[in-house]
Design a protein around this motif. Sequence first.
Motif, PDB file in Angstrom:
ATOM      1  N   GLY A 167      86.415  16.892 -56.986  1.00 26.47           N
ATOM      2  CA  GLY A 167      85.530  18.353 -56.347  1.00 26.47           C
ATOM      3  C   GLY A 167      84.743  18.278 -56.567  1.00 26.47           C
ATOM      4  O   GLY A 167      84.066  18.438 -57.562  1.00 26.47           O
ATOM      5  N   VAL A 168      83.498  18.946 -55.949  1.00 29.39           N
ATOM      6  CA  VAL A 168      82.309  18.934 -56.095  1.00 29.39           C
ATOM      7  C   VAL A 168      82.254  20.734 -56.619  1.00 29.39           C
ATOM      8  O   VAL A 168      82.698  21.256 -55.317  1.00 29.39           O
ATOM      9  CB  VAL A 168      81.455  18.559 -55.856  1.00 29.39           C
ATOM     10  N   PHE A 169      82.200  21.608 -57.371  1.00 32.59           N
ATOM     11  CA  PHE A 169      81.808  22.817 -57.163  1.00 32.59           C
ATOM     12  C   PHE A 169      80.549  23.590 -58.005  1.00 32.59           C
ATOM     13  O   PHE A 169      79.921  22.977 -59.016  1.00 32.59           O
ATOM     14  CB  PHE A 169      82.836  22.961 -58.510  1.00 32.59           C
ATOM     15  N   ALA A 229      78.235  22.367 -68.693  1.00 33.92           N
ATOM     16  CA  ALA A 229      79.678  21.919 -67.466  1.00 33.92           C
ATOM     17  C   ALA A 229      79.901  20.840 -67.834  1.00 33.92           C
ATOM     18  O   ALA A 229      81.327  20.045 -67.585  1.00 33.92           O
ATOM     19  CB  ALA A 229      78.832  22.362 -65.992  1.00 33.92           C
ATOM     20  N   GLU A 230      78.921  19.803 -68.187  1.00 32.78           N
ATOM     21  CA  GLU A 230      79.740  18.635 -68.446  1.00 32.78           C
ATOM     22  C   GLU A 230      80.070  18.212 -69.998  1.00 32.78           C
ATOM     23  O   GLU A 230      80.986  17.124 -69.994  1.00 32.78           O
ATOM     24  CB  GLU A 230      78.016  17.603 -68.442  1.00 32.78           C
ATOM     25  N   THR A 231      79.466  18.880 -70.541  1.00 36.08           N
ATOM     26  CA  THR A 231      80.298  18.631 -72.453  1.00 36.08           C
ATOM     27  C   THR A 231      81.710  19.854 -72.566  1.00 36.08           C
ATOM     28  O   THR A 231      82.506  19.405 -73.689  1.00 36.08           O
ATOM     29  CB  THR A 231      79.478  18.819 -73.786  1.00 36.08           C
ATOM     30  N   ALA A 232      82.351  20.677 -71.211  1.00 38.93           N
ATOM     31  CA  ALA A 232      83.301  21.369 -71.546  1.00 38.93           C
ATOM     32  C   ALA A 232      84.563  20.360 -71.332  1.00 38.93           C
ATOM     33  O   ALA A 232      85.467  20.354 -71.489  1.00 38.93           O
ATOM     34  CB  ALA A 232      83.260  22.036 -70.167  1.00 38.93           C
ATOM     35  N   ARG A 233      83.856  19.089 -70.110  1.00 35.20           N
ATOM     36  CA  ARG A 233      85.321  17.859 -70.592  1.00 35.20           C
ATOM     37  C   ARG A 233      85.844  17.871 -72.124  1.00 35.20           C
ATOM     38  O   ARG A 233      85.314  17.413 -72.919  1.00 35.20           O
ATOM     39  CB  ARG A 233      85.088  17.489 -70.059  1.00 35.20           C
ATOM     40  N   GLY A 282      81.760  21.946 -52.213  1.00 35.81           N
ATOM     41  CA  GLY A 282      82.107  20.045 -51.931  1.00 35.81           C
ATOM     42  C   GLY A 282      83.426  20.860 -50.722  1.00 35.81           C
ATOM     43  O   GLY A 282      83.570  21.231 -49.927  1.00 35.81           O
ATOM     44  N   ASN A 283      83.936  19.233 -50.385  1.00 38.77           N
ATOM     45  CA  ASN A 283      85.202  19.185 -49.262  1.00 38.77           C
ATOM     46  C   ASN A 283      86.213  19.832 -49.888  1.00 38.77           C
ATOM     47  O   ASN A 283      86.677  20.552 -51.393  1.00 38.77           O
ATOM     48  CB  ASN A 283      85.829  17.605 -48.818  1.00 38.77           C
ATOM     49  N   PRO A 305      75.200  21.634 -59.311  1.00 38.06           N
ATOM     50  CA  PRO A 305      77.076  21.711 -58.565  1.00 38.06           C
ATOM     51  C   PRO A 305      77.380  20.649 -59.299  1.00 38.06           C
ATOM     52  O   PRO A 305      76.792  19.475 -60.214  1.00 38.06           O
ATOM     53  CB  PRO A 305      76.861  20.991 -57.316  1.00 38.06           C
ATOM     54  N   VAL A 306      77.998  20.701 -60.229  1.00 37.13           N
ATOM     55  CA  VAL A 306      78.983  19.889 -61.700  1.00 37.13           C
ATOM     56  C   VAL A 306      80.003  19.015 -60.593  1.00 37.13           C
ATOM     57  O   VAL A 306      81.263  19.471 -60.029  1.00 37.13           O
ATOM     58  CB  VAL A 306      79.892  20.105 -62.573  1.00 37.13           C
ATOM     59  N   GLU A 307      80.679  17.776 -61.249  1.00 41.66           N
ATOM     60  CA  GLU A 307      81.443  16.982 -59.926  1.00 41.66           C
ATOM     61  C   GLU A 307      82.735  16.801 -61.412  1.00 41.66           C
ATOM     62  O   GLU A 307      83.030  17.260 -62.309  1.00 41.66           O
ATOM     63  CB  GLU A 307      81.293  15.789 -59.872  1.00 41.66           C
ATOM     64  N   HIS A 308      84.307  17.550 -60.920  1.00 44.04           N
ATOM     65  CA  HIS A 308      84.658  17.285 -61.593  1.00 44.04           C
ATOM     66  C   HIS A 308      86.252  16.595 -60.900  1.00 44.04           C
ATOM     67  O   HIS A 308      87.111  16.751 -59.431  1.00 44.04           O
ATOM     68  CB  HIS A 308      85.791  18.427 -61.159  1.00 44.04           C
ATOM     69  N   PRO A 309      86.730  16.039 -61.636  1.00 45.90           N
ATOM     70  CA  PRO A 309      88.043  14.448 -61.402  1.00 45.90           C
ATOM     71  C   PRO A 309      88.910  15.429 -61.215  1.00 45.90           C
ATOM     72  O   PRO A 309      89.401  16.688 -61.506  1.00 45.90           O
ATOM     73  CB  PRO A 309      88.114  13.448 -62.350  1.00 45.90           C
ATOM     74  N   ALA A 310      90.365  14.877 -60.161  1.00 51.51           N
ATOM     75  CA  ALA A 310      91.609  15.711 -60.531  1.00 51.51           C
ATOM     76  C   ALA A 310      92.271  15.546 -62.029  1.00 51.51           C
ATOM     77  O   ALA A 310      91.711  14.443 -62.856  1.00 51.51           O
ATOM     78  CB  ALA A 310      92.311  14.209 -59.469  1.00 51.51           C
ATOM     79  N   GLY A 311      92.790  16.514 -62.344  1.00 52.57           N
ATOM     80  CA  GLY A 311      93.364  16.949 -63.602  1.00 52.57           C
ATOM     81  C   GLY A 311      92.465  17.649 -64.167  1.00 52.57           C
ATOM     82  O   GLY A 311      93.039  18.511 -65.226  1.00 52.57           O
TER      83      GLY A 311
END
Length: 780
Positions: free
Chosen positions: A161-163, A760-764, A191-192, A174-180
């Motif tokens: 999703g995109v948030f 938001a990116e380095t929180a992964r 996003g959707n 906006p930040v993209e997050h993969p499933a999981g």
Amino acid sequence: MRRLWDAREALLLAVAASLLVAGAATLLFEAAALGRIAWSLATALGLAYSTAAITAALRRRQPSVDLIAWLAMAGALLTDEPLAGAVIAVMLFTGGTLEARASAHAERSLRHLAARAPRLARREGPDGVDTIPVGRLLVGDRIVVGTGELVPVDGRLLEAGVFDESALTGEALPVEHPAGDDIRSGVANAGNAVRLVATETAERSTYTGVVRLVEQTQASTAPFVRVADRFASAFVPLTLVVAGLAWALSGEAVRAVAVLVVATPCPLLLAAPIAITAGLSRAAGRGAMLKGGSALERLADGRVLLLDKTGTLTRGRPVLVGVVAADGFSGDEVLRAAASLDQMSAHVLASAVVTGARDRGLEPASAEEVRERPGYGVEGIVEGHRVRLGKSAWVIDGPPPSWARRARRRASLDGSLTVYIAVDGRPAGVLLLADPLRPDAPRMMRTLREAGITRTVLITGDRADMAETVGRLVGADAVFADRDPSDKLDIVRAEQDRAPTIMVGDGVNDAPALAAAGAGVAMGARGAGASAEAADVVLTTDRIDGLADAILIARRSIRIARRAAGFGMALSLAAMAPAAAGMLAPAAGAILQEAIDVAAIALALTALLPGRVHTVAMPPADLAVVRRLHAEHTAVAPLVERIREVADGLDDDPPDSAPLRELVDRLETELLPHERAEEVQLVPIVADALGPDPFGALSRSHAEIEHRVRRLRRACVDIGDPPEPDEVTDLRGALYGLYAIVLLHNAQEEENAFSLMPVAETARKRRVALPAGPRGGRRS
């Protein structure tokens, strides 16, 4: 009526200013008597206002700088100098209006936060999707979040999703997050429509915690009280002595009034709050919410930094660091089967497994008949096979095989968790999970020392060997391991007796220590955390370098506030001499005081200008390159772990050289091109951001990695099949050496390069890290 009451300072300022102007206008019509009446009325309003302020201070048993203003206005009326009194009254109401505006703005922000909080959620069940109150959601519920809707509770994404996360992190894009990925409540779906599994209830979710923290901040004392009152305790008696001497030696009360007028502490009432409020605002923009100006001052004064380990210097959440597969299974097969089950689970370990699988390019399959067994694990059907995931005793019957013993030995040495998996009743492998060091932690510790922290102390309830490892990596001056909450409290009190302290923690067991420290800092804004309730500062983003920024901002803001107040007070002191000598009339003194105020306020406004912070901003083009290289960095992480797996596999009898040859092929085609790209592209970019000093070591390690891979290639050409015992010894040493160098190299890149990316990116979560010993969980 409420709005009228809230706007009383602005109304009083308007009335006093109007009376001041009206009094001046009467001079044009030769109606001086009317003008004096207007100025006297303005002075009387100021007297009433300052009387209320002094009374409130007396109830708190605190000194008040308003006393000088009250005496000056009273003296102006008694000596028939109403113009001076009116000017002072206008200055007082200006300060009150500024404070009221700041408070009103904060209250509006709170109302906006509360109004924005999600009220309803769409829960997915066997009969479809129902809309229910957010408070009825339970951990494990599936939730559907439509486009533009807010995520109602903290959860784990079942699909990408995109948030829009600007409400929590300040990140505009906006930040993209993969499933999981874990997603926090309060962020908007940009996003959707997406589905997620709830991992917290509404009461314990992030957004509720942010609202609660803002409420606590609004309940705290005014930000300038401590600075102003400290000056008042020395300045008020001095002013009264000078005024009394001027009256006694000259016999003219007007000289005493003139002294009081020029000594009116408007720089304290105006300049100091401007500088401190600017500091609070700038700190909030960097992800550090401070509960009032007193918290800002205590944070600025701190010299000893005490830190909890888990969740503070480490991420506080496990990540996948290795997979050991049984004979007949591959590591990818084992991990994909585990992720297929865990994508349906809300357990804290499930996210690490799912994320680890996706990092390796493995897409989890659909799972059926999934059942959680509390205290044991989870089981279900994956692509027609029954998969069981959990504790060793639940997965392996009888004595553990050699691969399981090897995995257990490795986990014991590294302080990792083990999660066992069986397929169709047959043990298939072990997943190794660890709590990694935050990549920004060592650099932040160096920055804090540059900012004035003289001593760093690590306090943890973890084992001594794990604590000592982390302490060495971050450069702590002292390490206290195996400590319970009461021990932590004793240590904080002992350090506080030596110098002002800052305590950083994130758990419930840290709350007493946070409350006892000079300044308590809580990591994260989770609503149920007692640490957030007890702390003076809360880092709302999951990055520890926000603490370095907050301390730098606090020290600069307090320094400017004190400088502005001291500068204004020094000018006031200088003006007392001509006022006491009769060279300065009260009205002229009031005008001079206005000029002093303007100068002090101008100095205080410099706090709004950007200052030195720890976080580094990169140009968009450079950031795009770093993002791409970080994606490659993550993609080759499983290959790095494969180096150790192949080295371990050389223990087999007879040893098989095929995995080694396959590994060297992959190192040459996957790892080396990535390292070369980093040398050419990443090192210059980060050197521009931080300076060249750290990057000689990175360049050297790039060269060393390529050299060792070349050695392995030559060894593969010369060894026999199967290899001789002495050849196995040499190969194993070469592989372990390469593995250690790549781990160290990757840790350096995490610290000096990839930690510079936005929050938001380095929180992964990172996969390759030195472990720090997580404890507990259903599957240990």
